[in-house]
Design an enzyme around this catalytic site. Sequence first.
Site, PDB file in Angstrom:
ATOM      1  N   THR A 559       0.847  -1.195   0.000  1.00 18.09           N
ATOM      2  CA  THR A 559       0.000   0.000   0.000  1.00 18.09           C
ATOM      3  C   THR A 559       0.882   1.245   0.000  1.00 18.09           C
ATOM      4  OG1 THR A 559      -0.072   0.418   2.385  1.00 18.09           O
ATOM      5  CG2 THR A 559      -1.534  -1.305   1.532  1.00 18.09           C
ATOM      6  N   VAL A 613      13.788   2.558  -3.280  1.00 17.97           N
ATOM      7  CA  VAL A 613      14.855   3.314  -3.934  1.00 17.97           C
ATOM      8  C   VAL A 613      15.443   2.461  -5.052  1.00 17.97           C
ATOM      9  CG1 VAL A 613      17.072   4.496  -3.697  1.00 17.97           C
ATOM     10  CG2 VAL A 613      15.468   4.481  -1.792  1.00 17.97           C
ATOM     11  N   ALA A 615      14.078   0.730  -7.498  1.00 15.65           N
ATOM     12  CA  ALA A 615      13.354  -0.457  -7.965  1.00 15.65           C
ATOM     13  C   ALA A 615      14.180  -1.716  -7.714  1.00 15.65           C
ATOM     14  CB  ALA A 615      12.989  -0.305  -9.437  1.00 15.65           C
ATOM     15  N   LEU A 617      17.368  -2.405  -8.532  1.00 15.45           N
ATOM     16  CA  LEU A 617      18.819  -2.269  -8.716  1.00 15.45           C
ATOM     17  C   LEU A 617      19.632  -2.528  -7.452  1.00 15.45           C
ATOM     18  CD1 LEU A 617      19.019   0.811 -11.115  1.00 15.45           C
ATOM     19  CD2 LEU A 617      18.710  -1.612 -11.618  1.00 15.45           C
ATOM     20  N   GLU A 671       3.318   9.286 -10.042  1.00 17.89           N
ATOM     21  CA  GLU A 671       2.315   9.162  -8.995  1.00 17.89           C
ATOM     22  C   GLU A 671       0.989   9.690  -9.560  1.00 17.89           C
ATOM     23  OE1 GLU A 671       2.805   7.721  -6.117  1.00 17.89           O
ATOM     24  OE2 GLU A 671       4.957   7.453  -6.458  1.00 17.89           O
ATOM     25  N   ASP A 682      10.032  13.201  -4.212  1.00 20.76           N
ATOM     26  CA  ASP A 682      10.300  11.755  -4.255  1.00 20.76           C
ATOM     27  C   ASP A 682      11.809  11.489  -4.224  1.00 20.76           C
ATOM     28  OD1 ASP A 682       9.468   8.961  -4.632  1.00 20.76           O
ATOM     29  OD2 ASP A 682      10.443   9.165  -6.579  1.00 20.76           O
ATOM     30  N   LYS A 686      14.163   9.647  -1.211  1.00 19.37           N
ATOM     31  CA  LYS A 686      15.097   8.544  -1.452  1.00 19.37           C
ATOM     32  C   LYS A 686      16.477   8.850  -0.885  1.00 19.37           C
ATOM     33  CE  LYS A 686      12.630   7.029  -5.598  1.00 19.37           C
ATOM     34  NZ  LYS A 686      12.614   6.968  -7.075  1.00 19.37           N
TER      35      LYS A 686
END
Length: 818
Positions: A559, A613, A615, A617, A671, A682, A686
């Site tokens: 969520t 942070v 995805a 990687l 978003e 965003d 991160k």
Amino acid sequence: MASQLPVHVAKFGGTSVETPQRVRRVIDLISRGAEGRRVVVSSAFGGITDRLLEAISAAKDHAGDYNTIIAEIEARHAIAIDDLASDDEKEKLALELGSFWSEIRELLEGVRRREASDARTQDAIVSAGERASVPLIAAAFRKDRRKAVALDARTLIRTDAAHGEAVVDFEETNALIRDAFGTIPDDTIAVVTGFIASTGEGVTTTLGRSGSDYTATILAAALGAVECVIWTDVDGVLSADPRLVPEAFTLPRLSYEEAGELAHFGAKVLHPRTMRPLQATGIPLRIKNTMRPEHPGTVIGLEREMTPGRIKAITSVREAALIRLVGTGVLGAPRLTARAFTTLAEAKIDVLLIAQASSEGSLCLAVKESAADAAMTLLERTFQVECGRGTLRLLGEGGNAVIAAVGDFMRDSPGLAGRMFGTLGRARVNVRAIAQGASEHNISAVIADEDAALAVQALHESFALRRTRAHIFVIGTGGLGTRLLDLLKEQVPSLCDEHRLNLRLVGLADTRRMVFDESGMPFDEASAGLSGNEEADLDLVVTRLVEARVERLIVVDATPSEAVAKRHAELLRAGIAVVTPNKAATLVNVDEWKEAQEAARSGEVPYYYETTVGAGLGIVATVRDLLRTGDEIAVIEGVLSGTLSFIFNAMQNGTTFSAAILEARELGYTEPDPRDDLSGRDVTRKLILLAREMGLNPAPSMASVESLIPEELQNVATEEFLKNLQALDSTWNERIVQEGGSLQYIARLDADGNISAGVETIQADSPFAGLKGSSIAVAFHTKRYSPEPLVIRGPGASADITAAVLLADIVRAAEAMH
């Protein structure tokens, strides 16, 4: 002169000879066997012994008509005579059995008159099943043109007068068997009554539970058989009770010692006495299924097999009671222990488990709950003096079960006991007493009876199947949660088969409802299960999770909810792992963030938020690895937003600023309100997370971040913002021309916690040059990686990538909880 042909002994249980059709299957199995002398031991026809016991009860208690029961039994055998015997034998067999049933009626009438049945009379009556079935089976062999003779084991097996479970006199029994078989031609099949024997005075006795198996092994040992086969209705000895563990499998080989331990701890297909006659001579015992004769079954013998997990099977004895002897009277009192065991042995009360503290300050015994009151009364009488002085107390506790892990070479496997009890601990099963056999073949423990199924399942998964089992609960049923469930359905079979990891979905929750089942549910049916299921707010969801009795519970928070993120610490503290892409989890204030980290440490479970942070990687993991290996990070810089990367790459290819944003939004990169990305918030979030991983605590307000949103559009409604985007196109077209190169939104974090982010021109030799689509790149400038930085590049976030990384984190979490 003794026969030189190999002897083969086969025993068939009641289900194997339940009907004439099954008797013919027995004849076929024996006829297709290896060459040699044939000995067949048979039980009563299926269900007959139980009906005879009912007849005894009916006679004794005047609770029914025993004559009706005997008439039913007699009619069933009459049908068998007509079906199995040849015409020239039917009349003779009918007369013999008719006389026989009359004798049984007379015995029952005596029971009715006395309103009691002593053990001797009961043995005489219940032995009728075998005494009636064996002549019919021998006749069936003869009808099939095979020589066969029926033998009454009362002429072969000599016992004492302990009716119900008589003790065999092996010296006399072996001599009787060898003498009797010396007169039987080699080509004649001997069909012998199982279960029954007799005293030296000729009084009928019985051999107790699994007595027919015992008869077979007694005969096999006396005759020096090459093999004894127990034919039953299962494929062999199973690794666990299939009623508790549906994945229980047939064990191909067991040593006598392993089989004995399994029998002692409740394996239904074996009795501890069954193997004893065979062990001295090394005769193998095979358990096979009459209905599936092609299955190899289980071979029990002298050979000991070292299996990878050391533990082959998990078994349990339910409805046990603990009796504790505690107090100063136990200290250094060897005679006290001997007196306790002697008292129980004389009363024929079986002790399932013994545990004594190394200080000798307490002695713990486990017995069947049905015998607990009698055991307590006897021990109180035995230790009346000590209890009166107050130096000894007897404490009884019912509602227990004894579980046992069985296998050879267990003492040669360091850490095995620790793994066993660690598995029980992760399953939240409390251990009340522990014992490890000096024979090295078992480790046993006493637990609450209500936990037995859970404990057996957990141990079987971990040791017999050698798999790691983890349970997953997903909060959030949106696009990401749904994609994760789809991916789990696709990958779980290969994870289980190839990587020995069994992931089981136990629940799902959305904002209004929850479905929860500790036994598991199909991944593709969970969402449908929410419909019409119990309403659940977040408090109820968390409560159910904290109280769940499952091992390796992993909650996936799929969520964007800050409320859910604030409950992570509570879950972690309860020993529940959390895997999440929820950015709100990293937006909490530093105290709440530290609380969650400490909760993960105290709960000894993983807390993974890798997808927040970079995805897939591994940016967060890279920071941790660099620091844990002693490196010093000077600067982290890069293109951290896949959304902004896509927008600038699109503009580089001629797309306008507004069109690039709308396309990114349509593709699901942004978003719901693109300003969360365009404002730099965003990216800032991160960098703050990475700073916290570095032990820093930067203030978001101190970050120097360039926003791509004009001030006049920052606070308008989303739809109005989107309508006014085109007005910004000319500004960005001019900027691209002025900069004279490709642009990217670059974010930086230094060792002092300084954060900056903004649009920069990317030179050809930059580690951020050449990015395509929504790809991102991060460069780590460290003491070790200098002057050439460590660069990580790859695709930015998408539902598929995020779901895949979540699955990878779930796997890592499960393995970390191993």
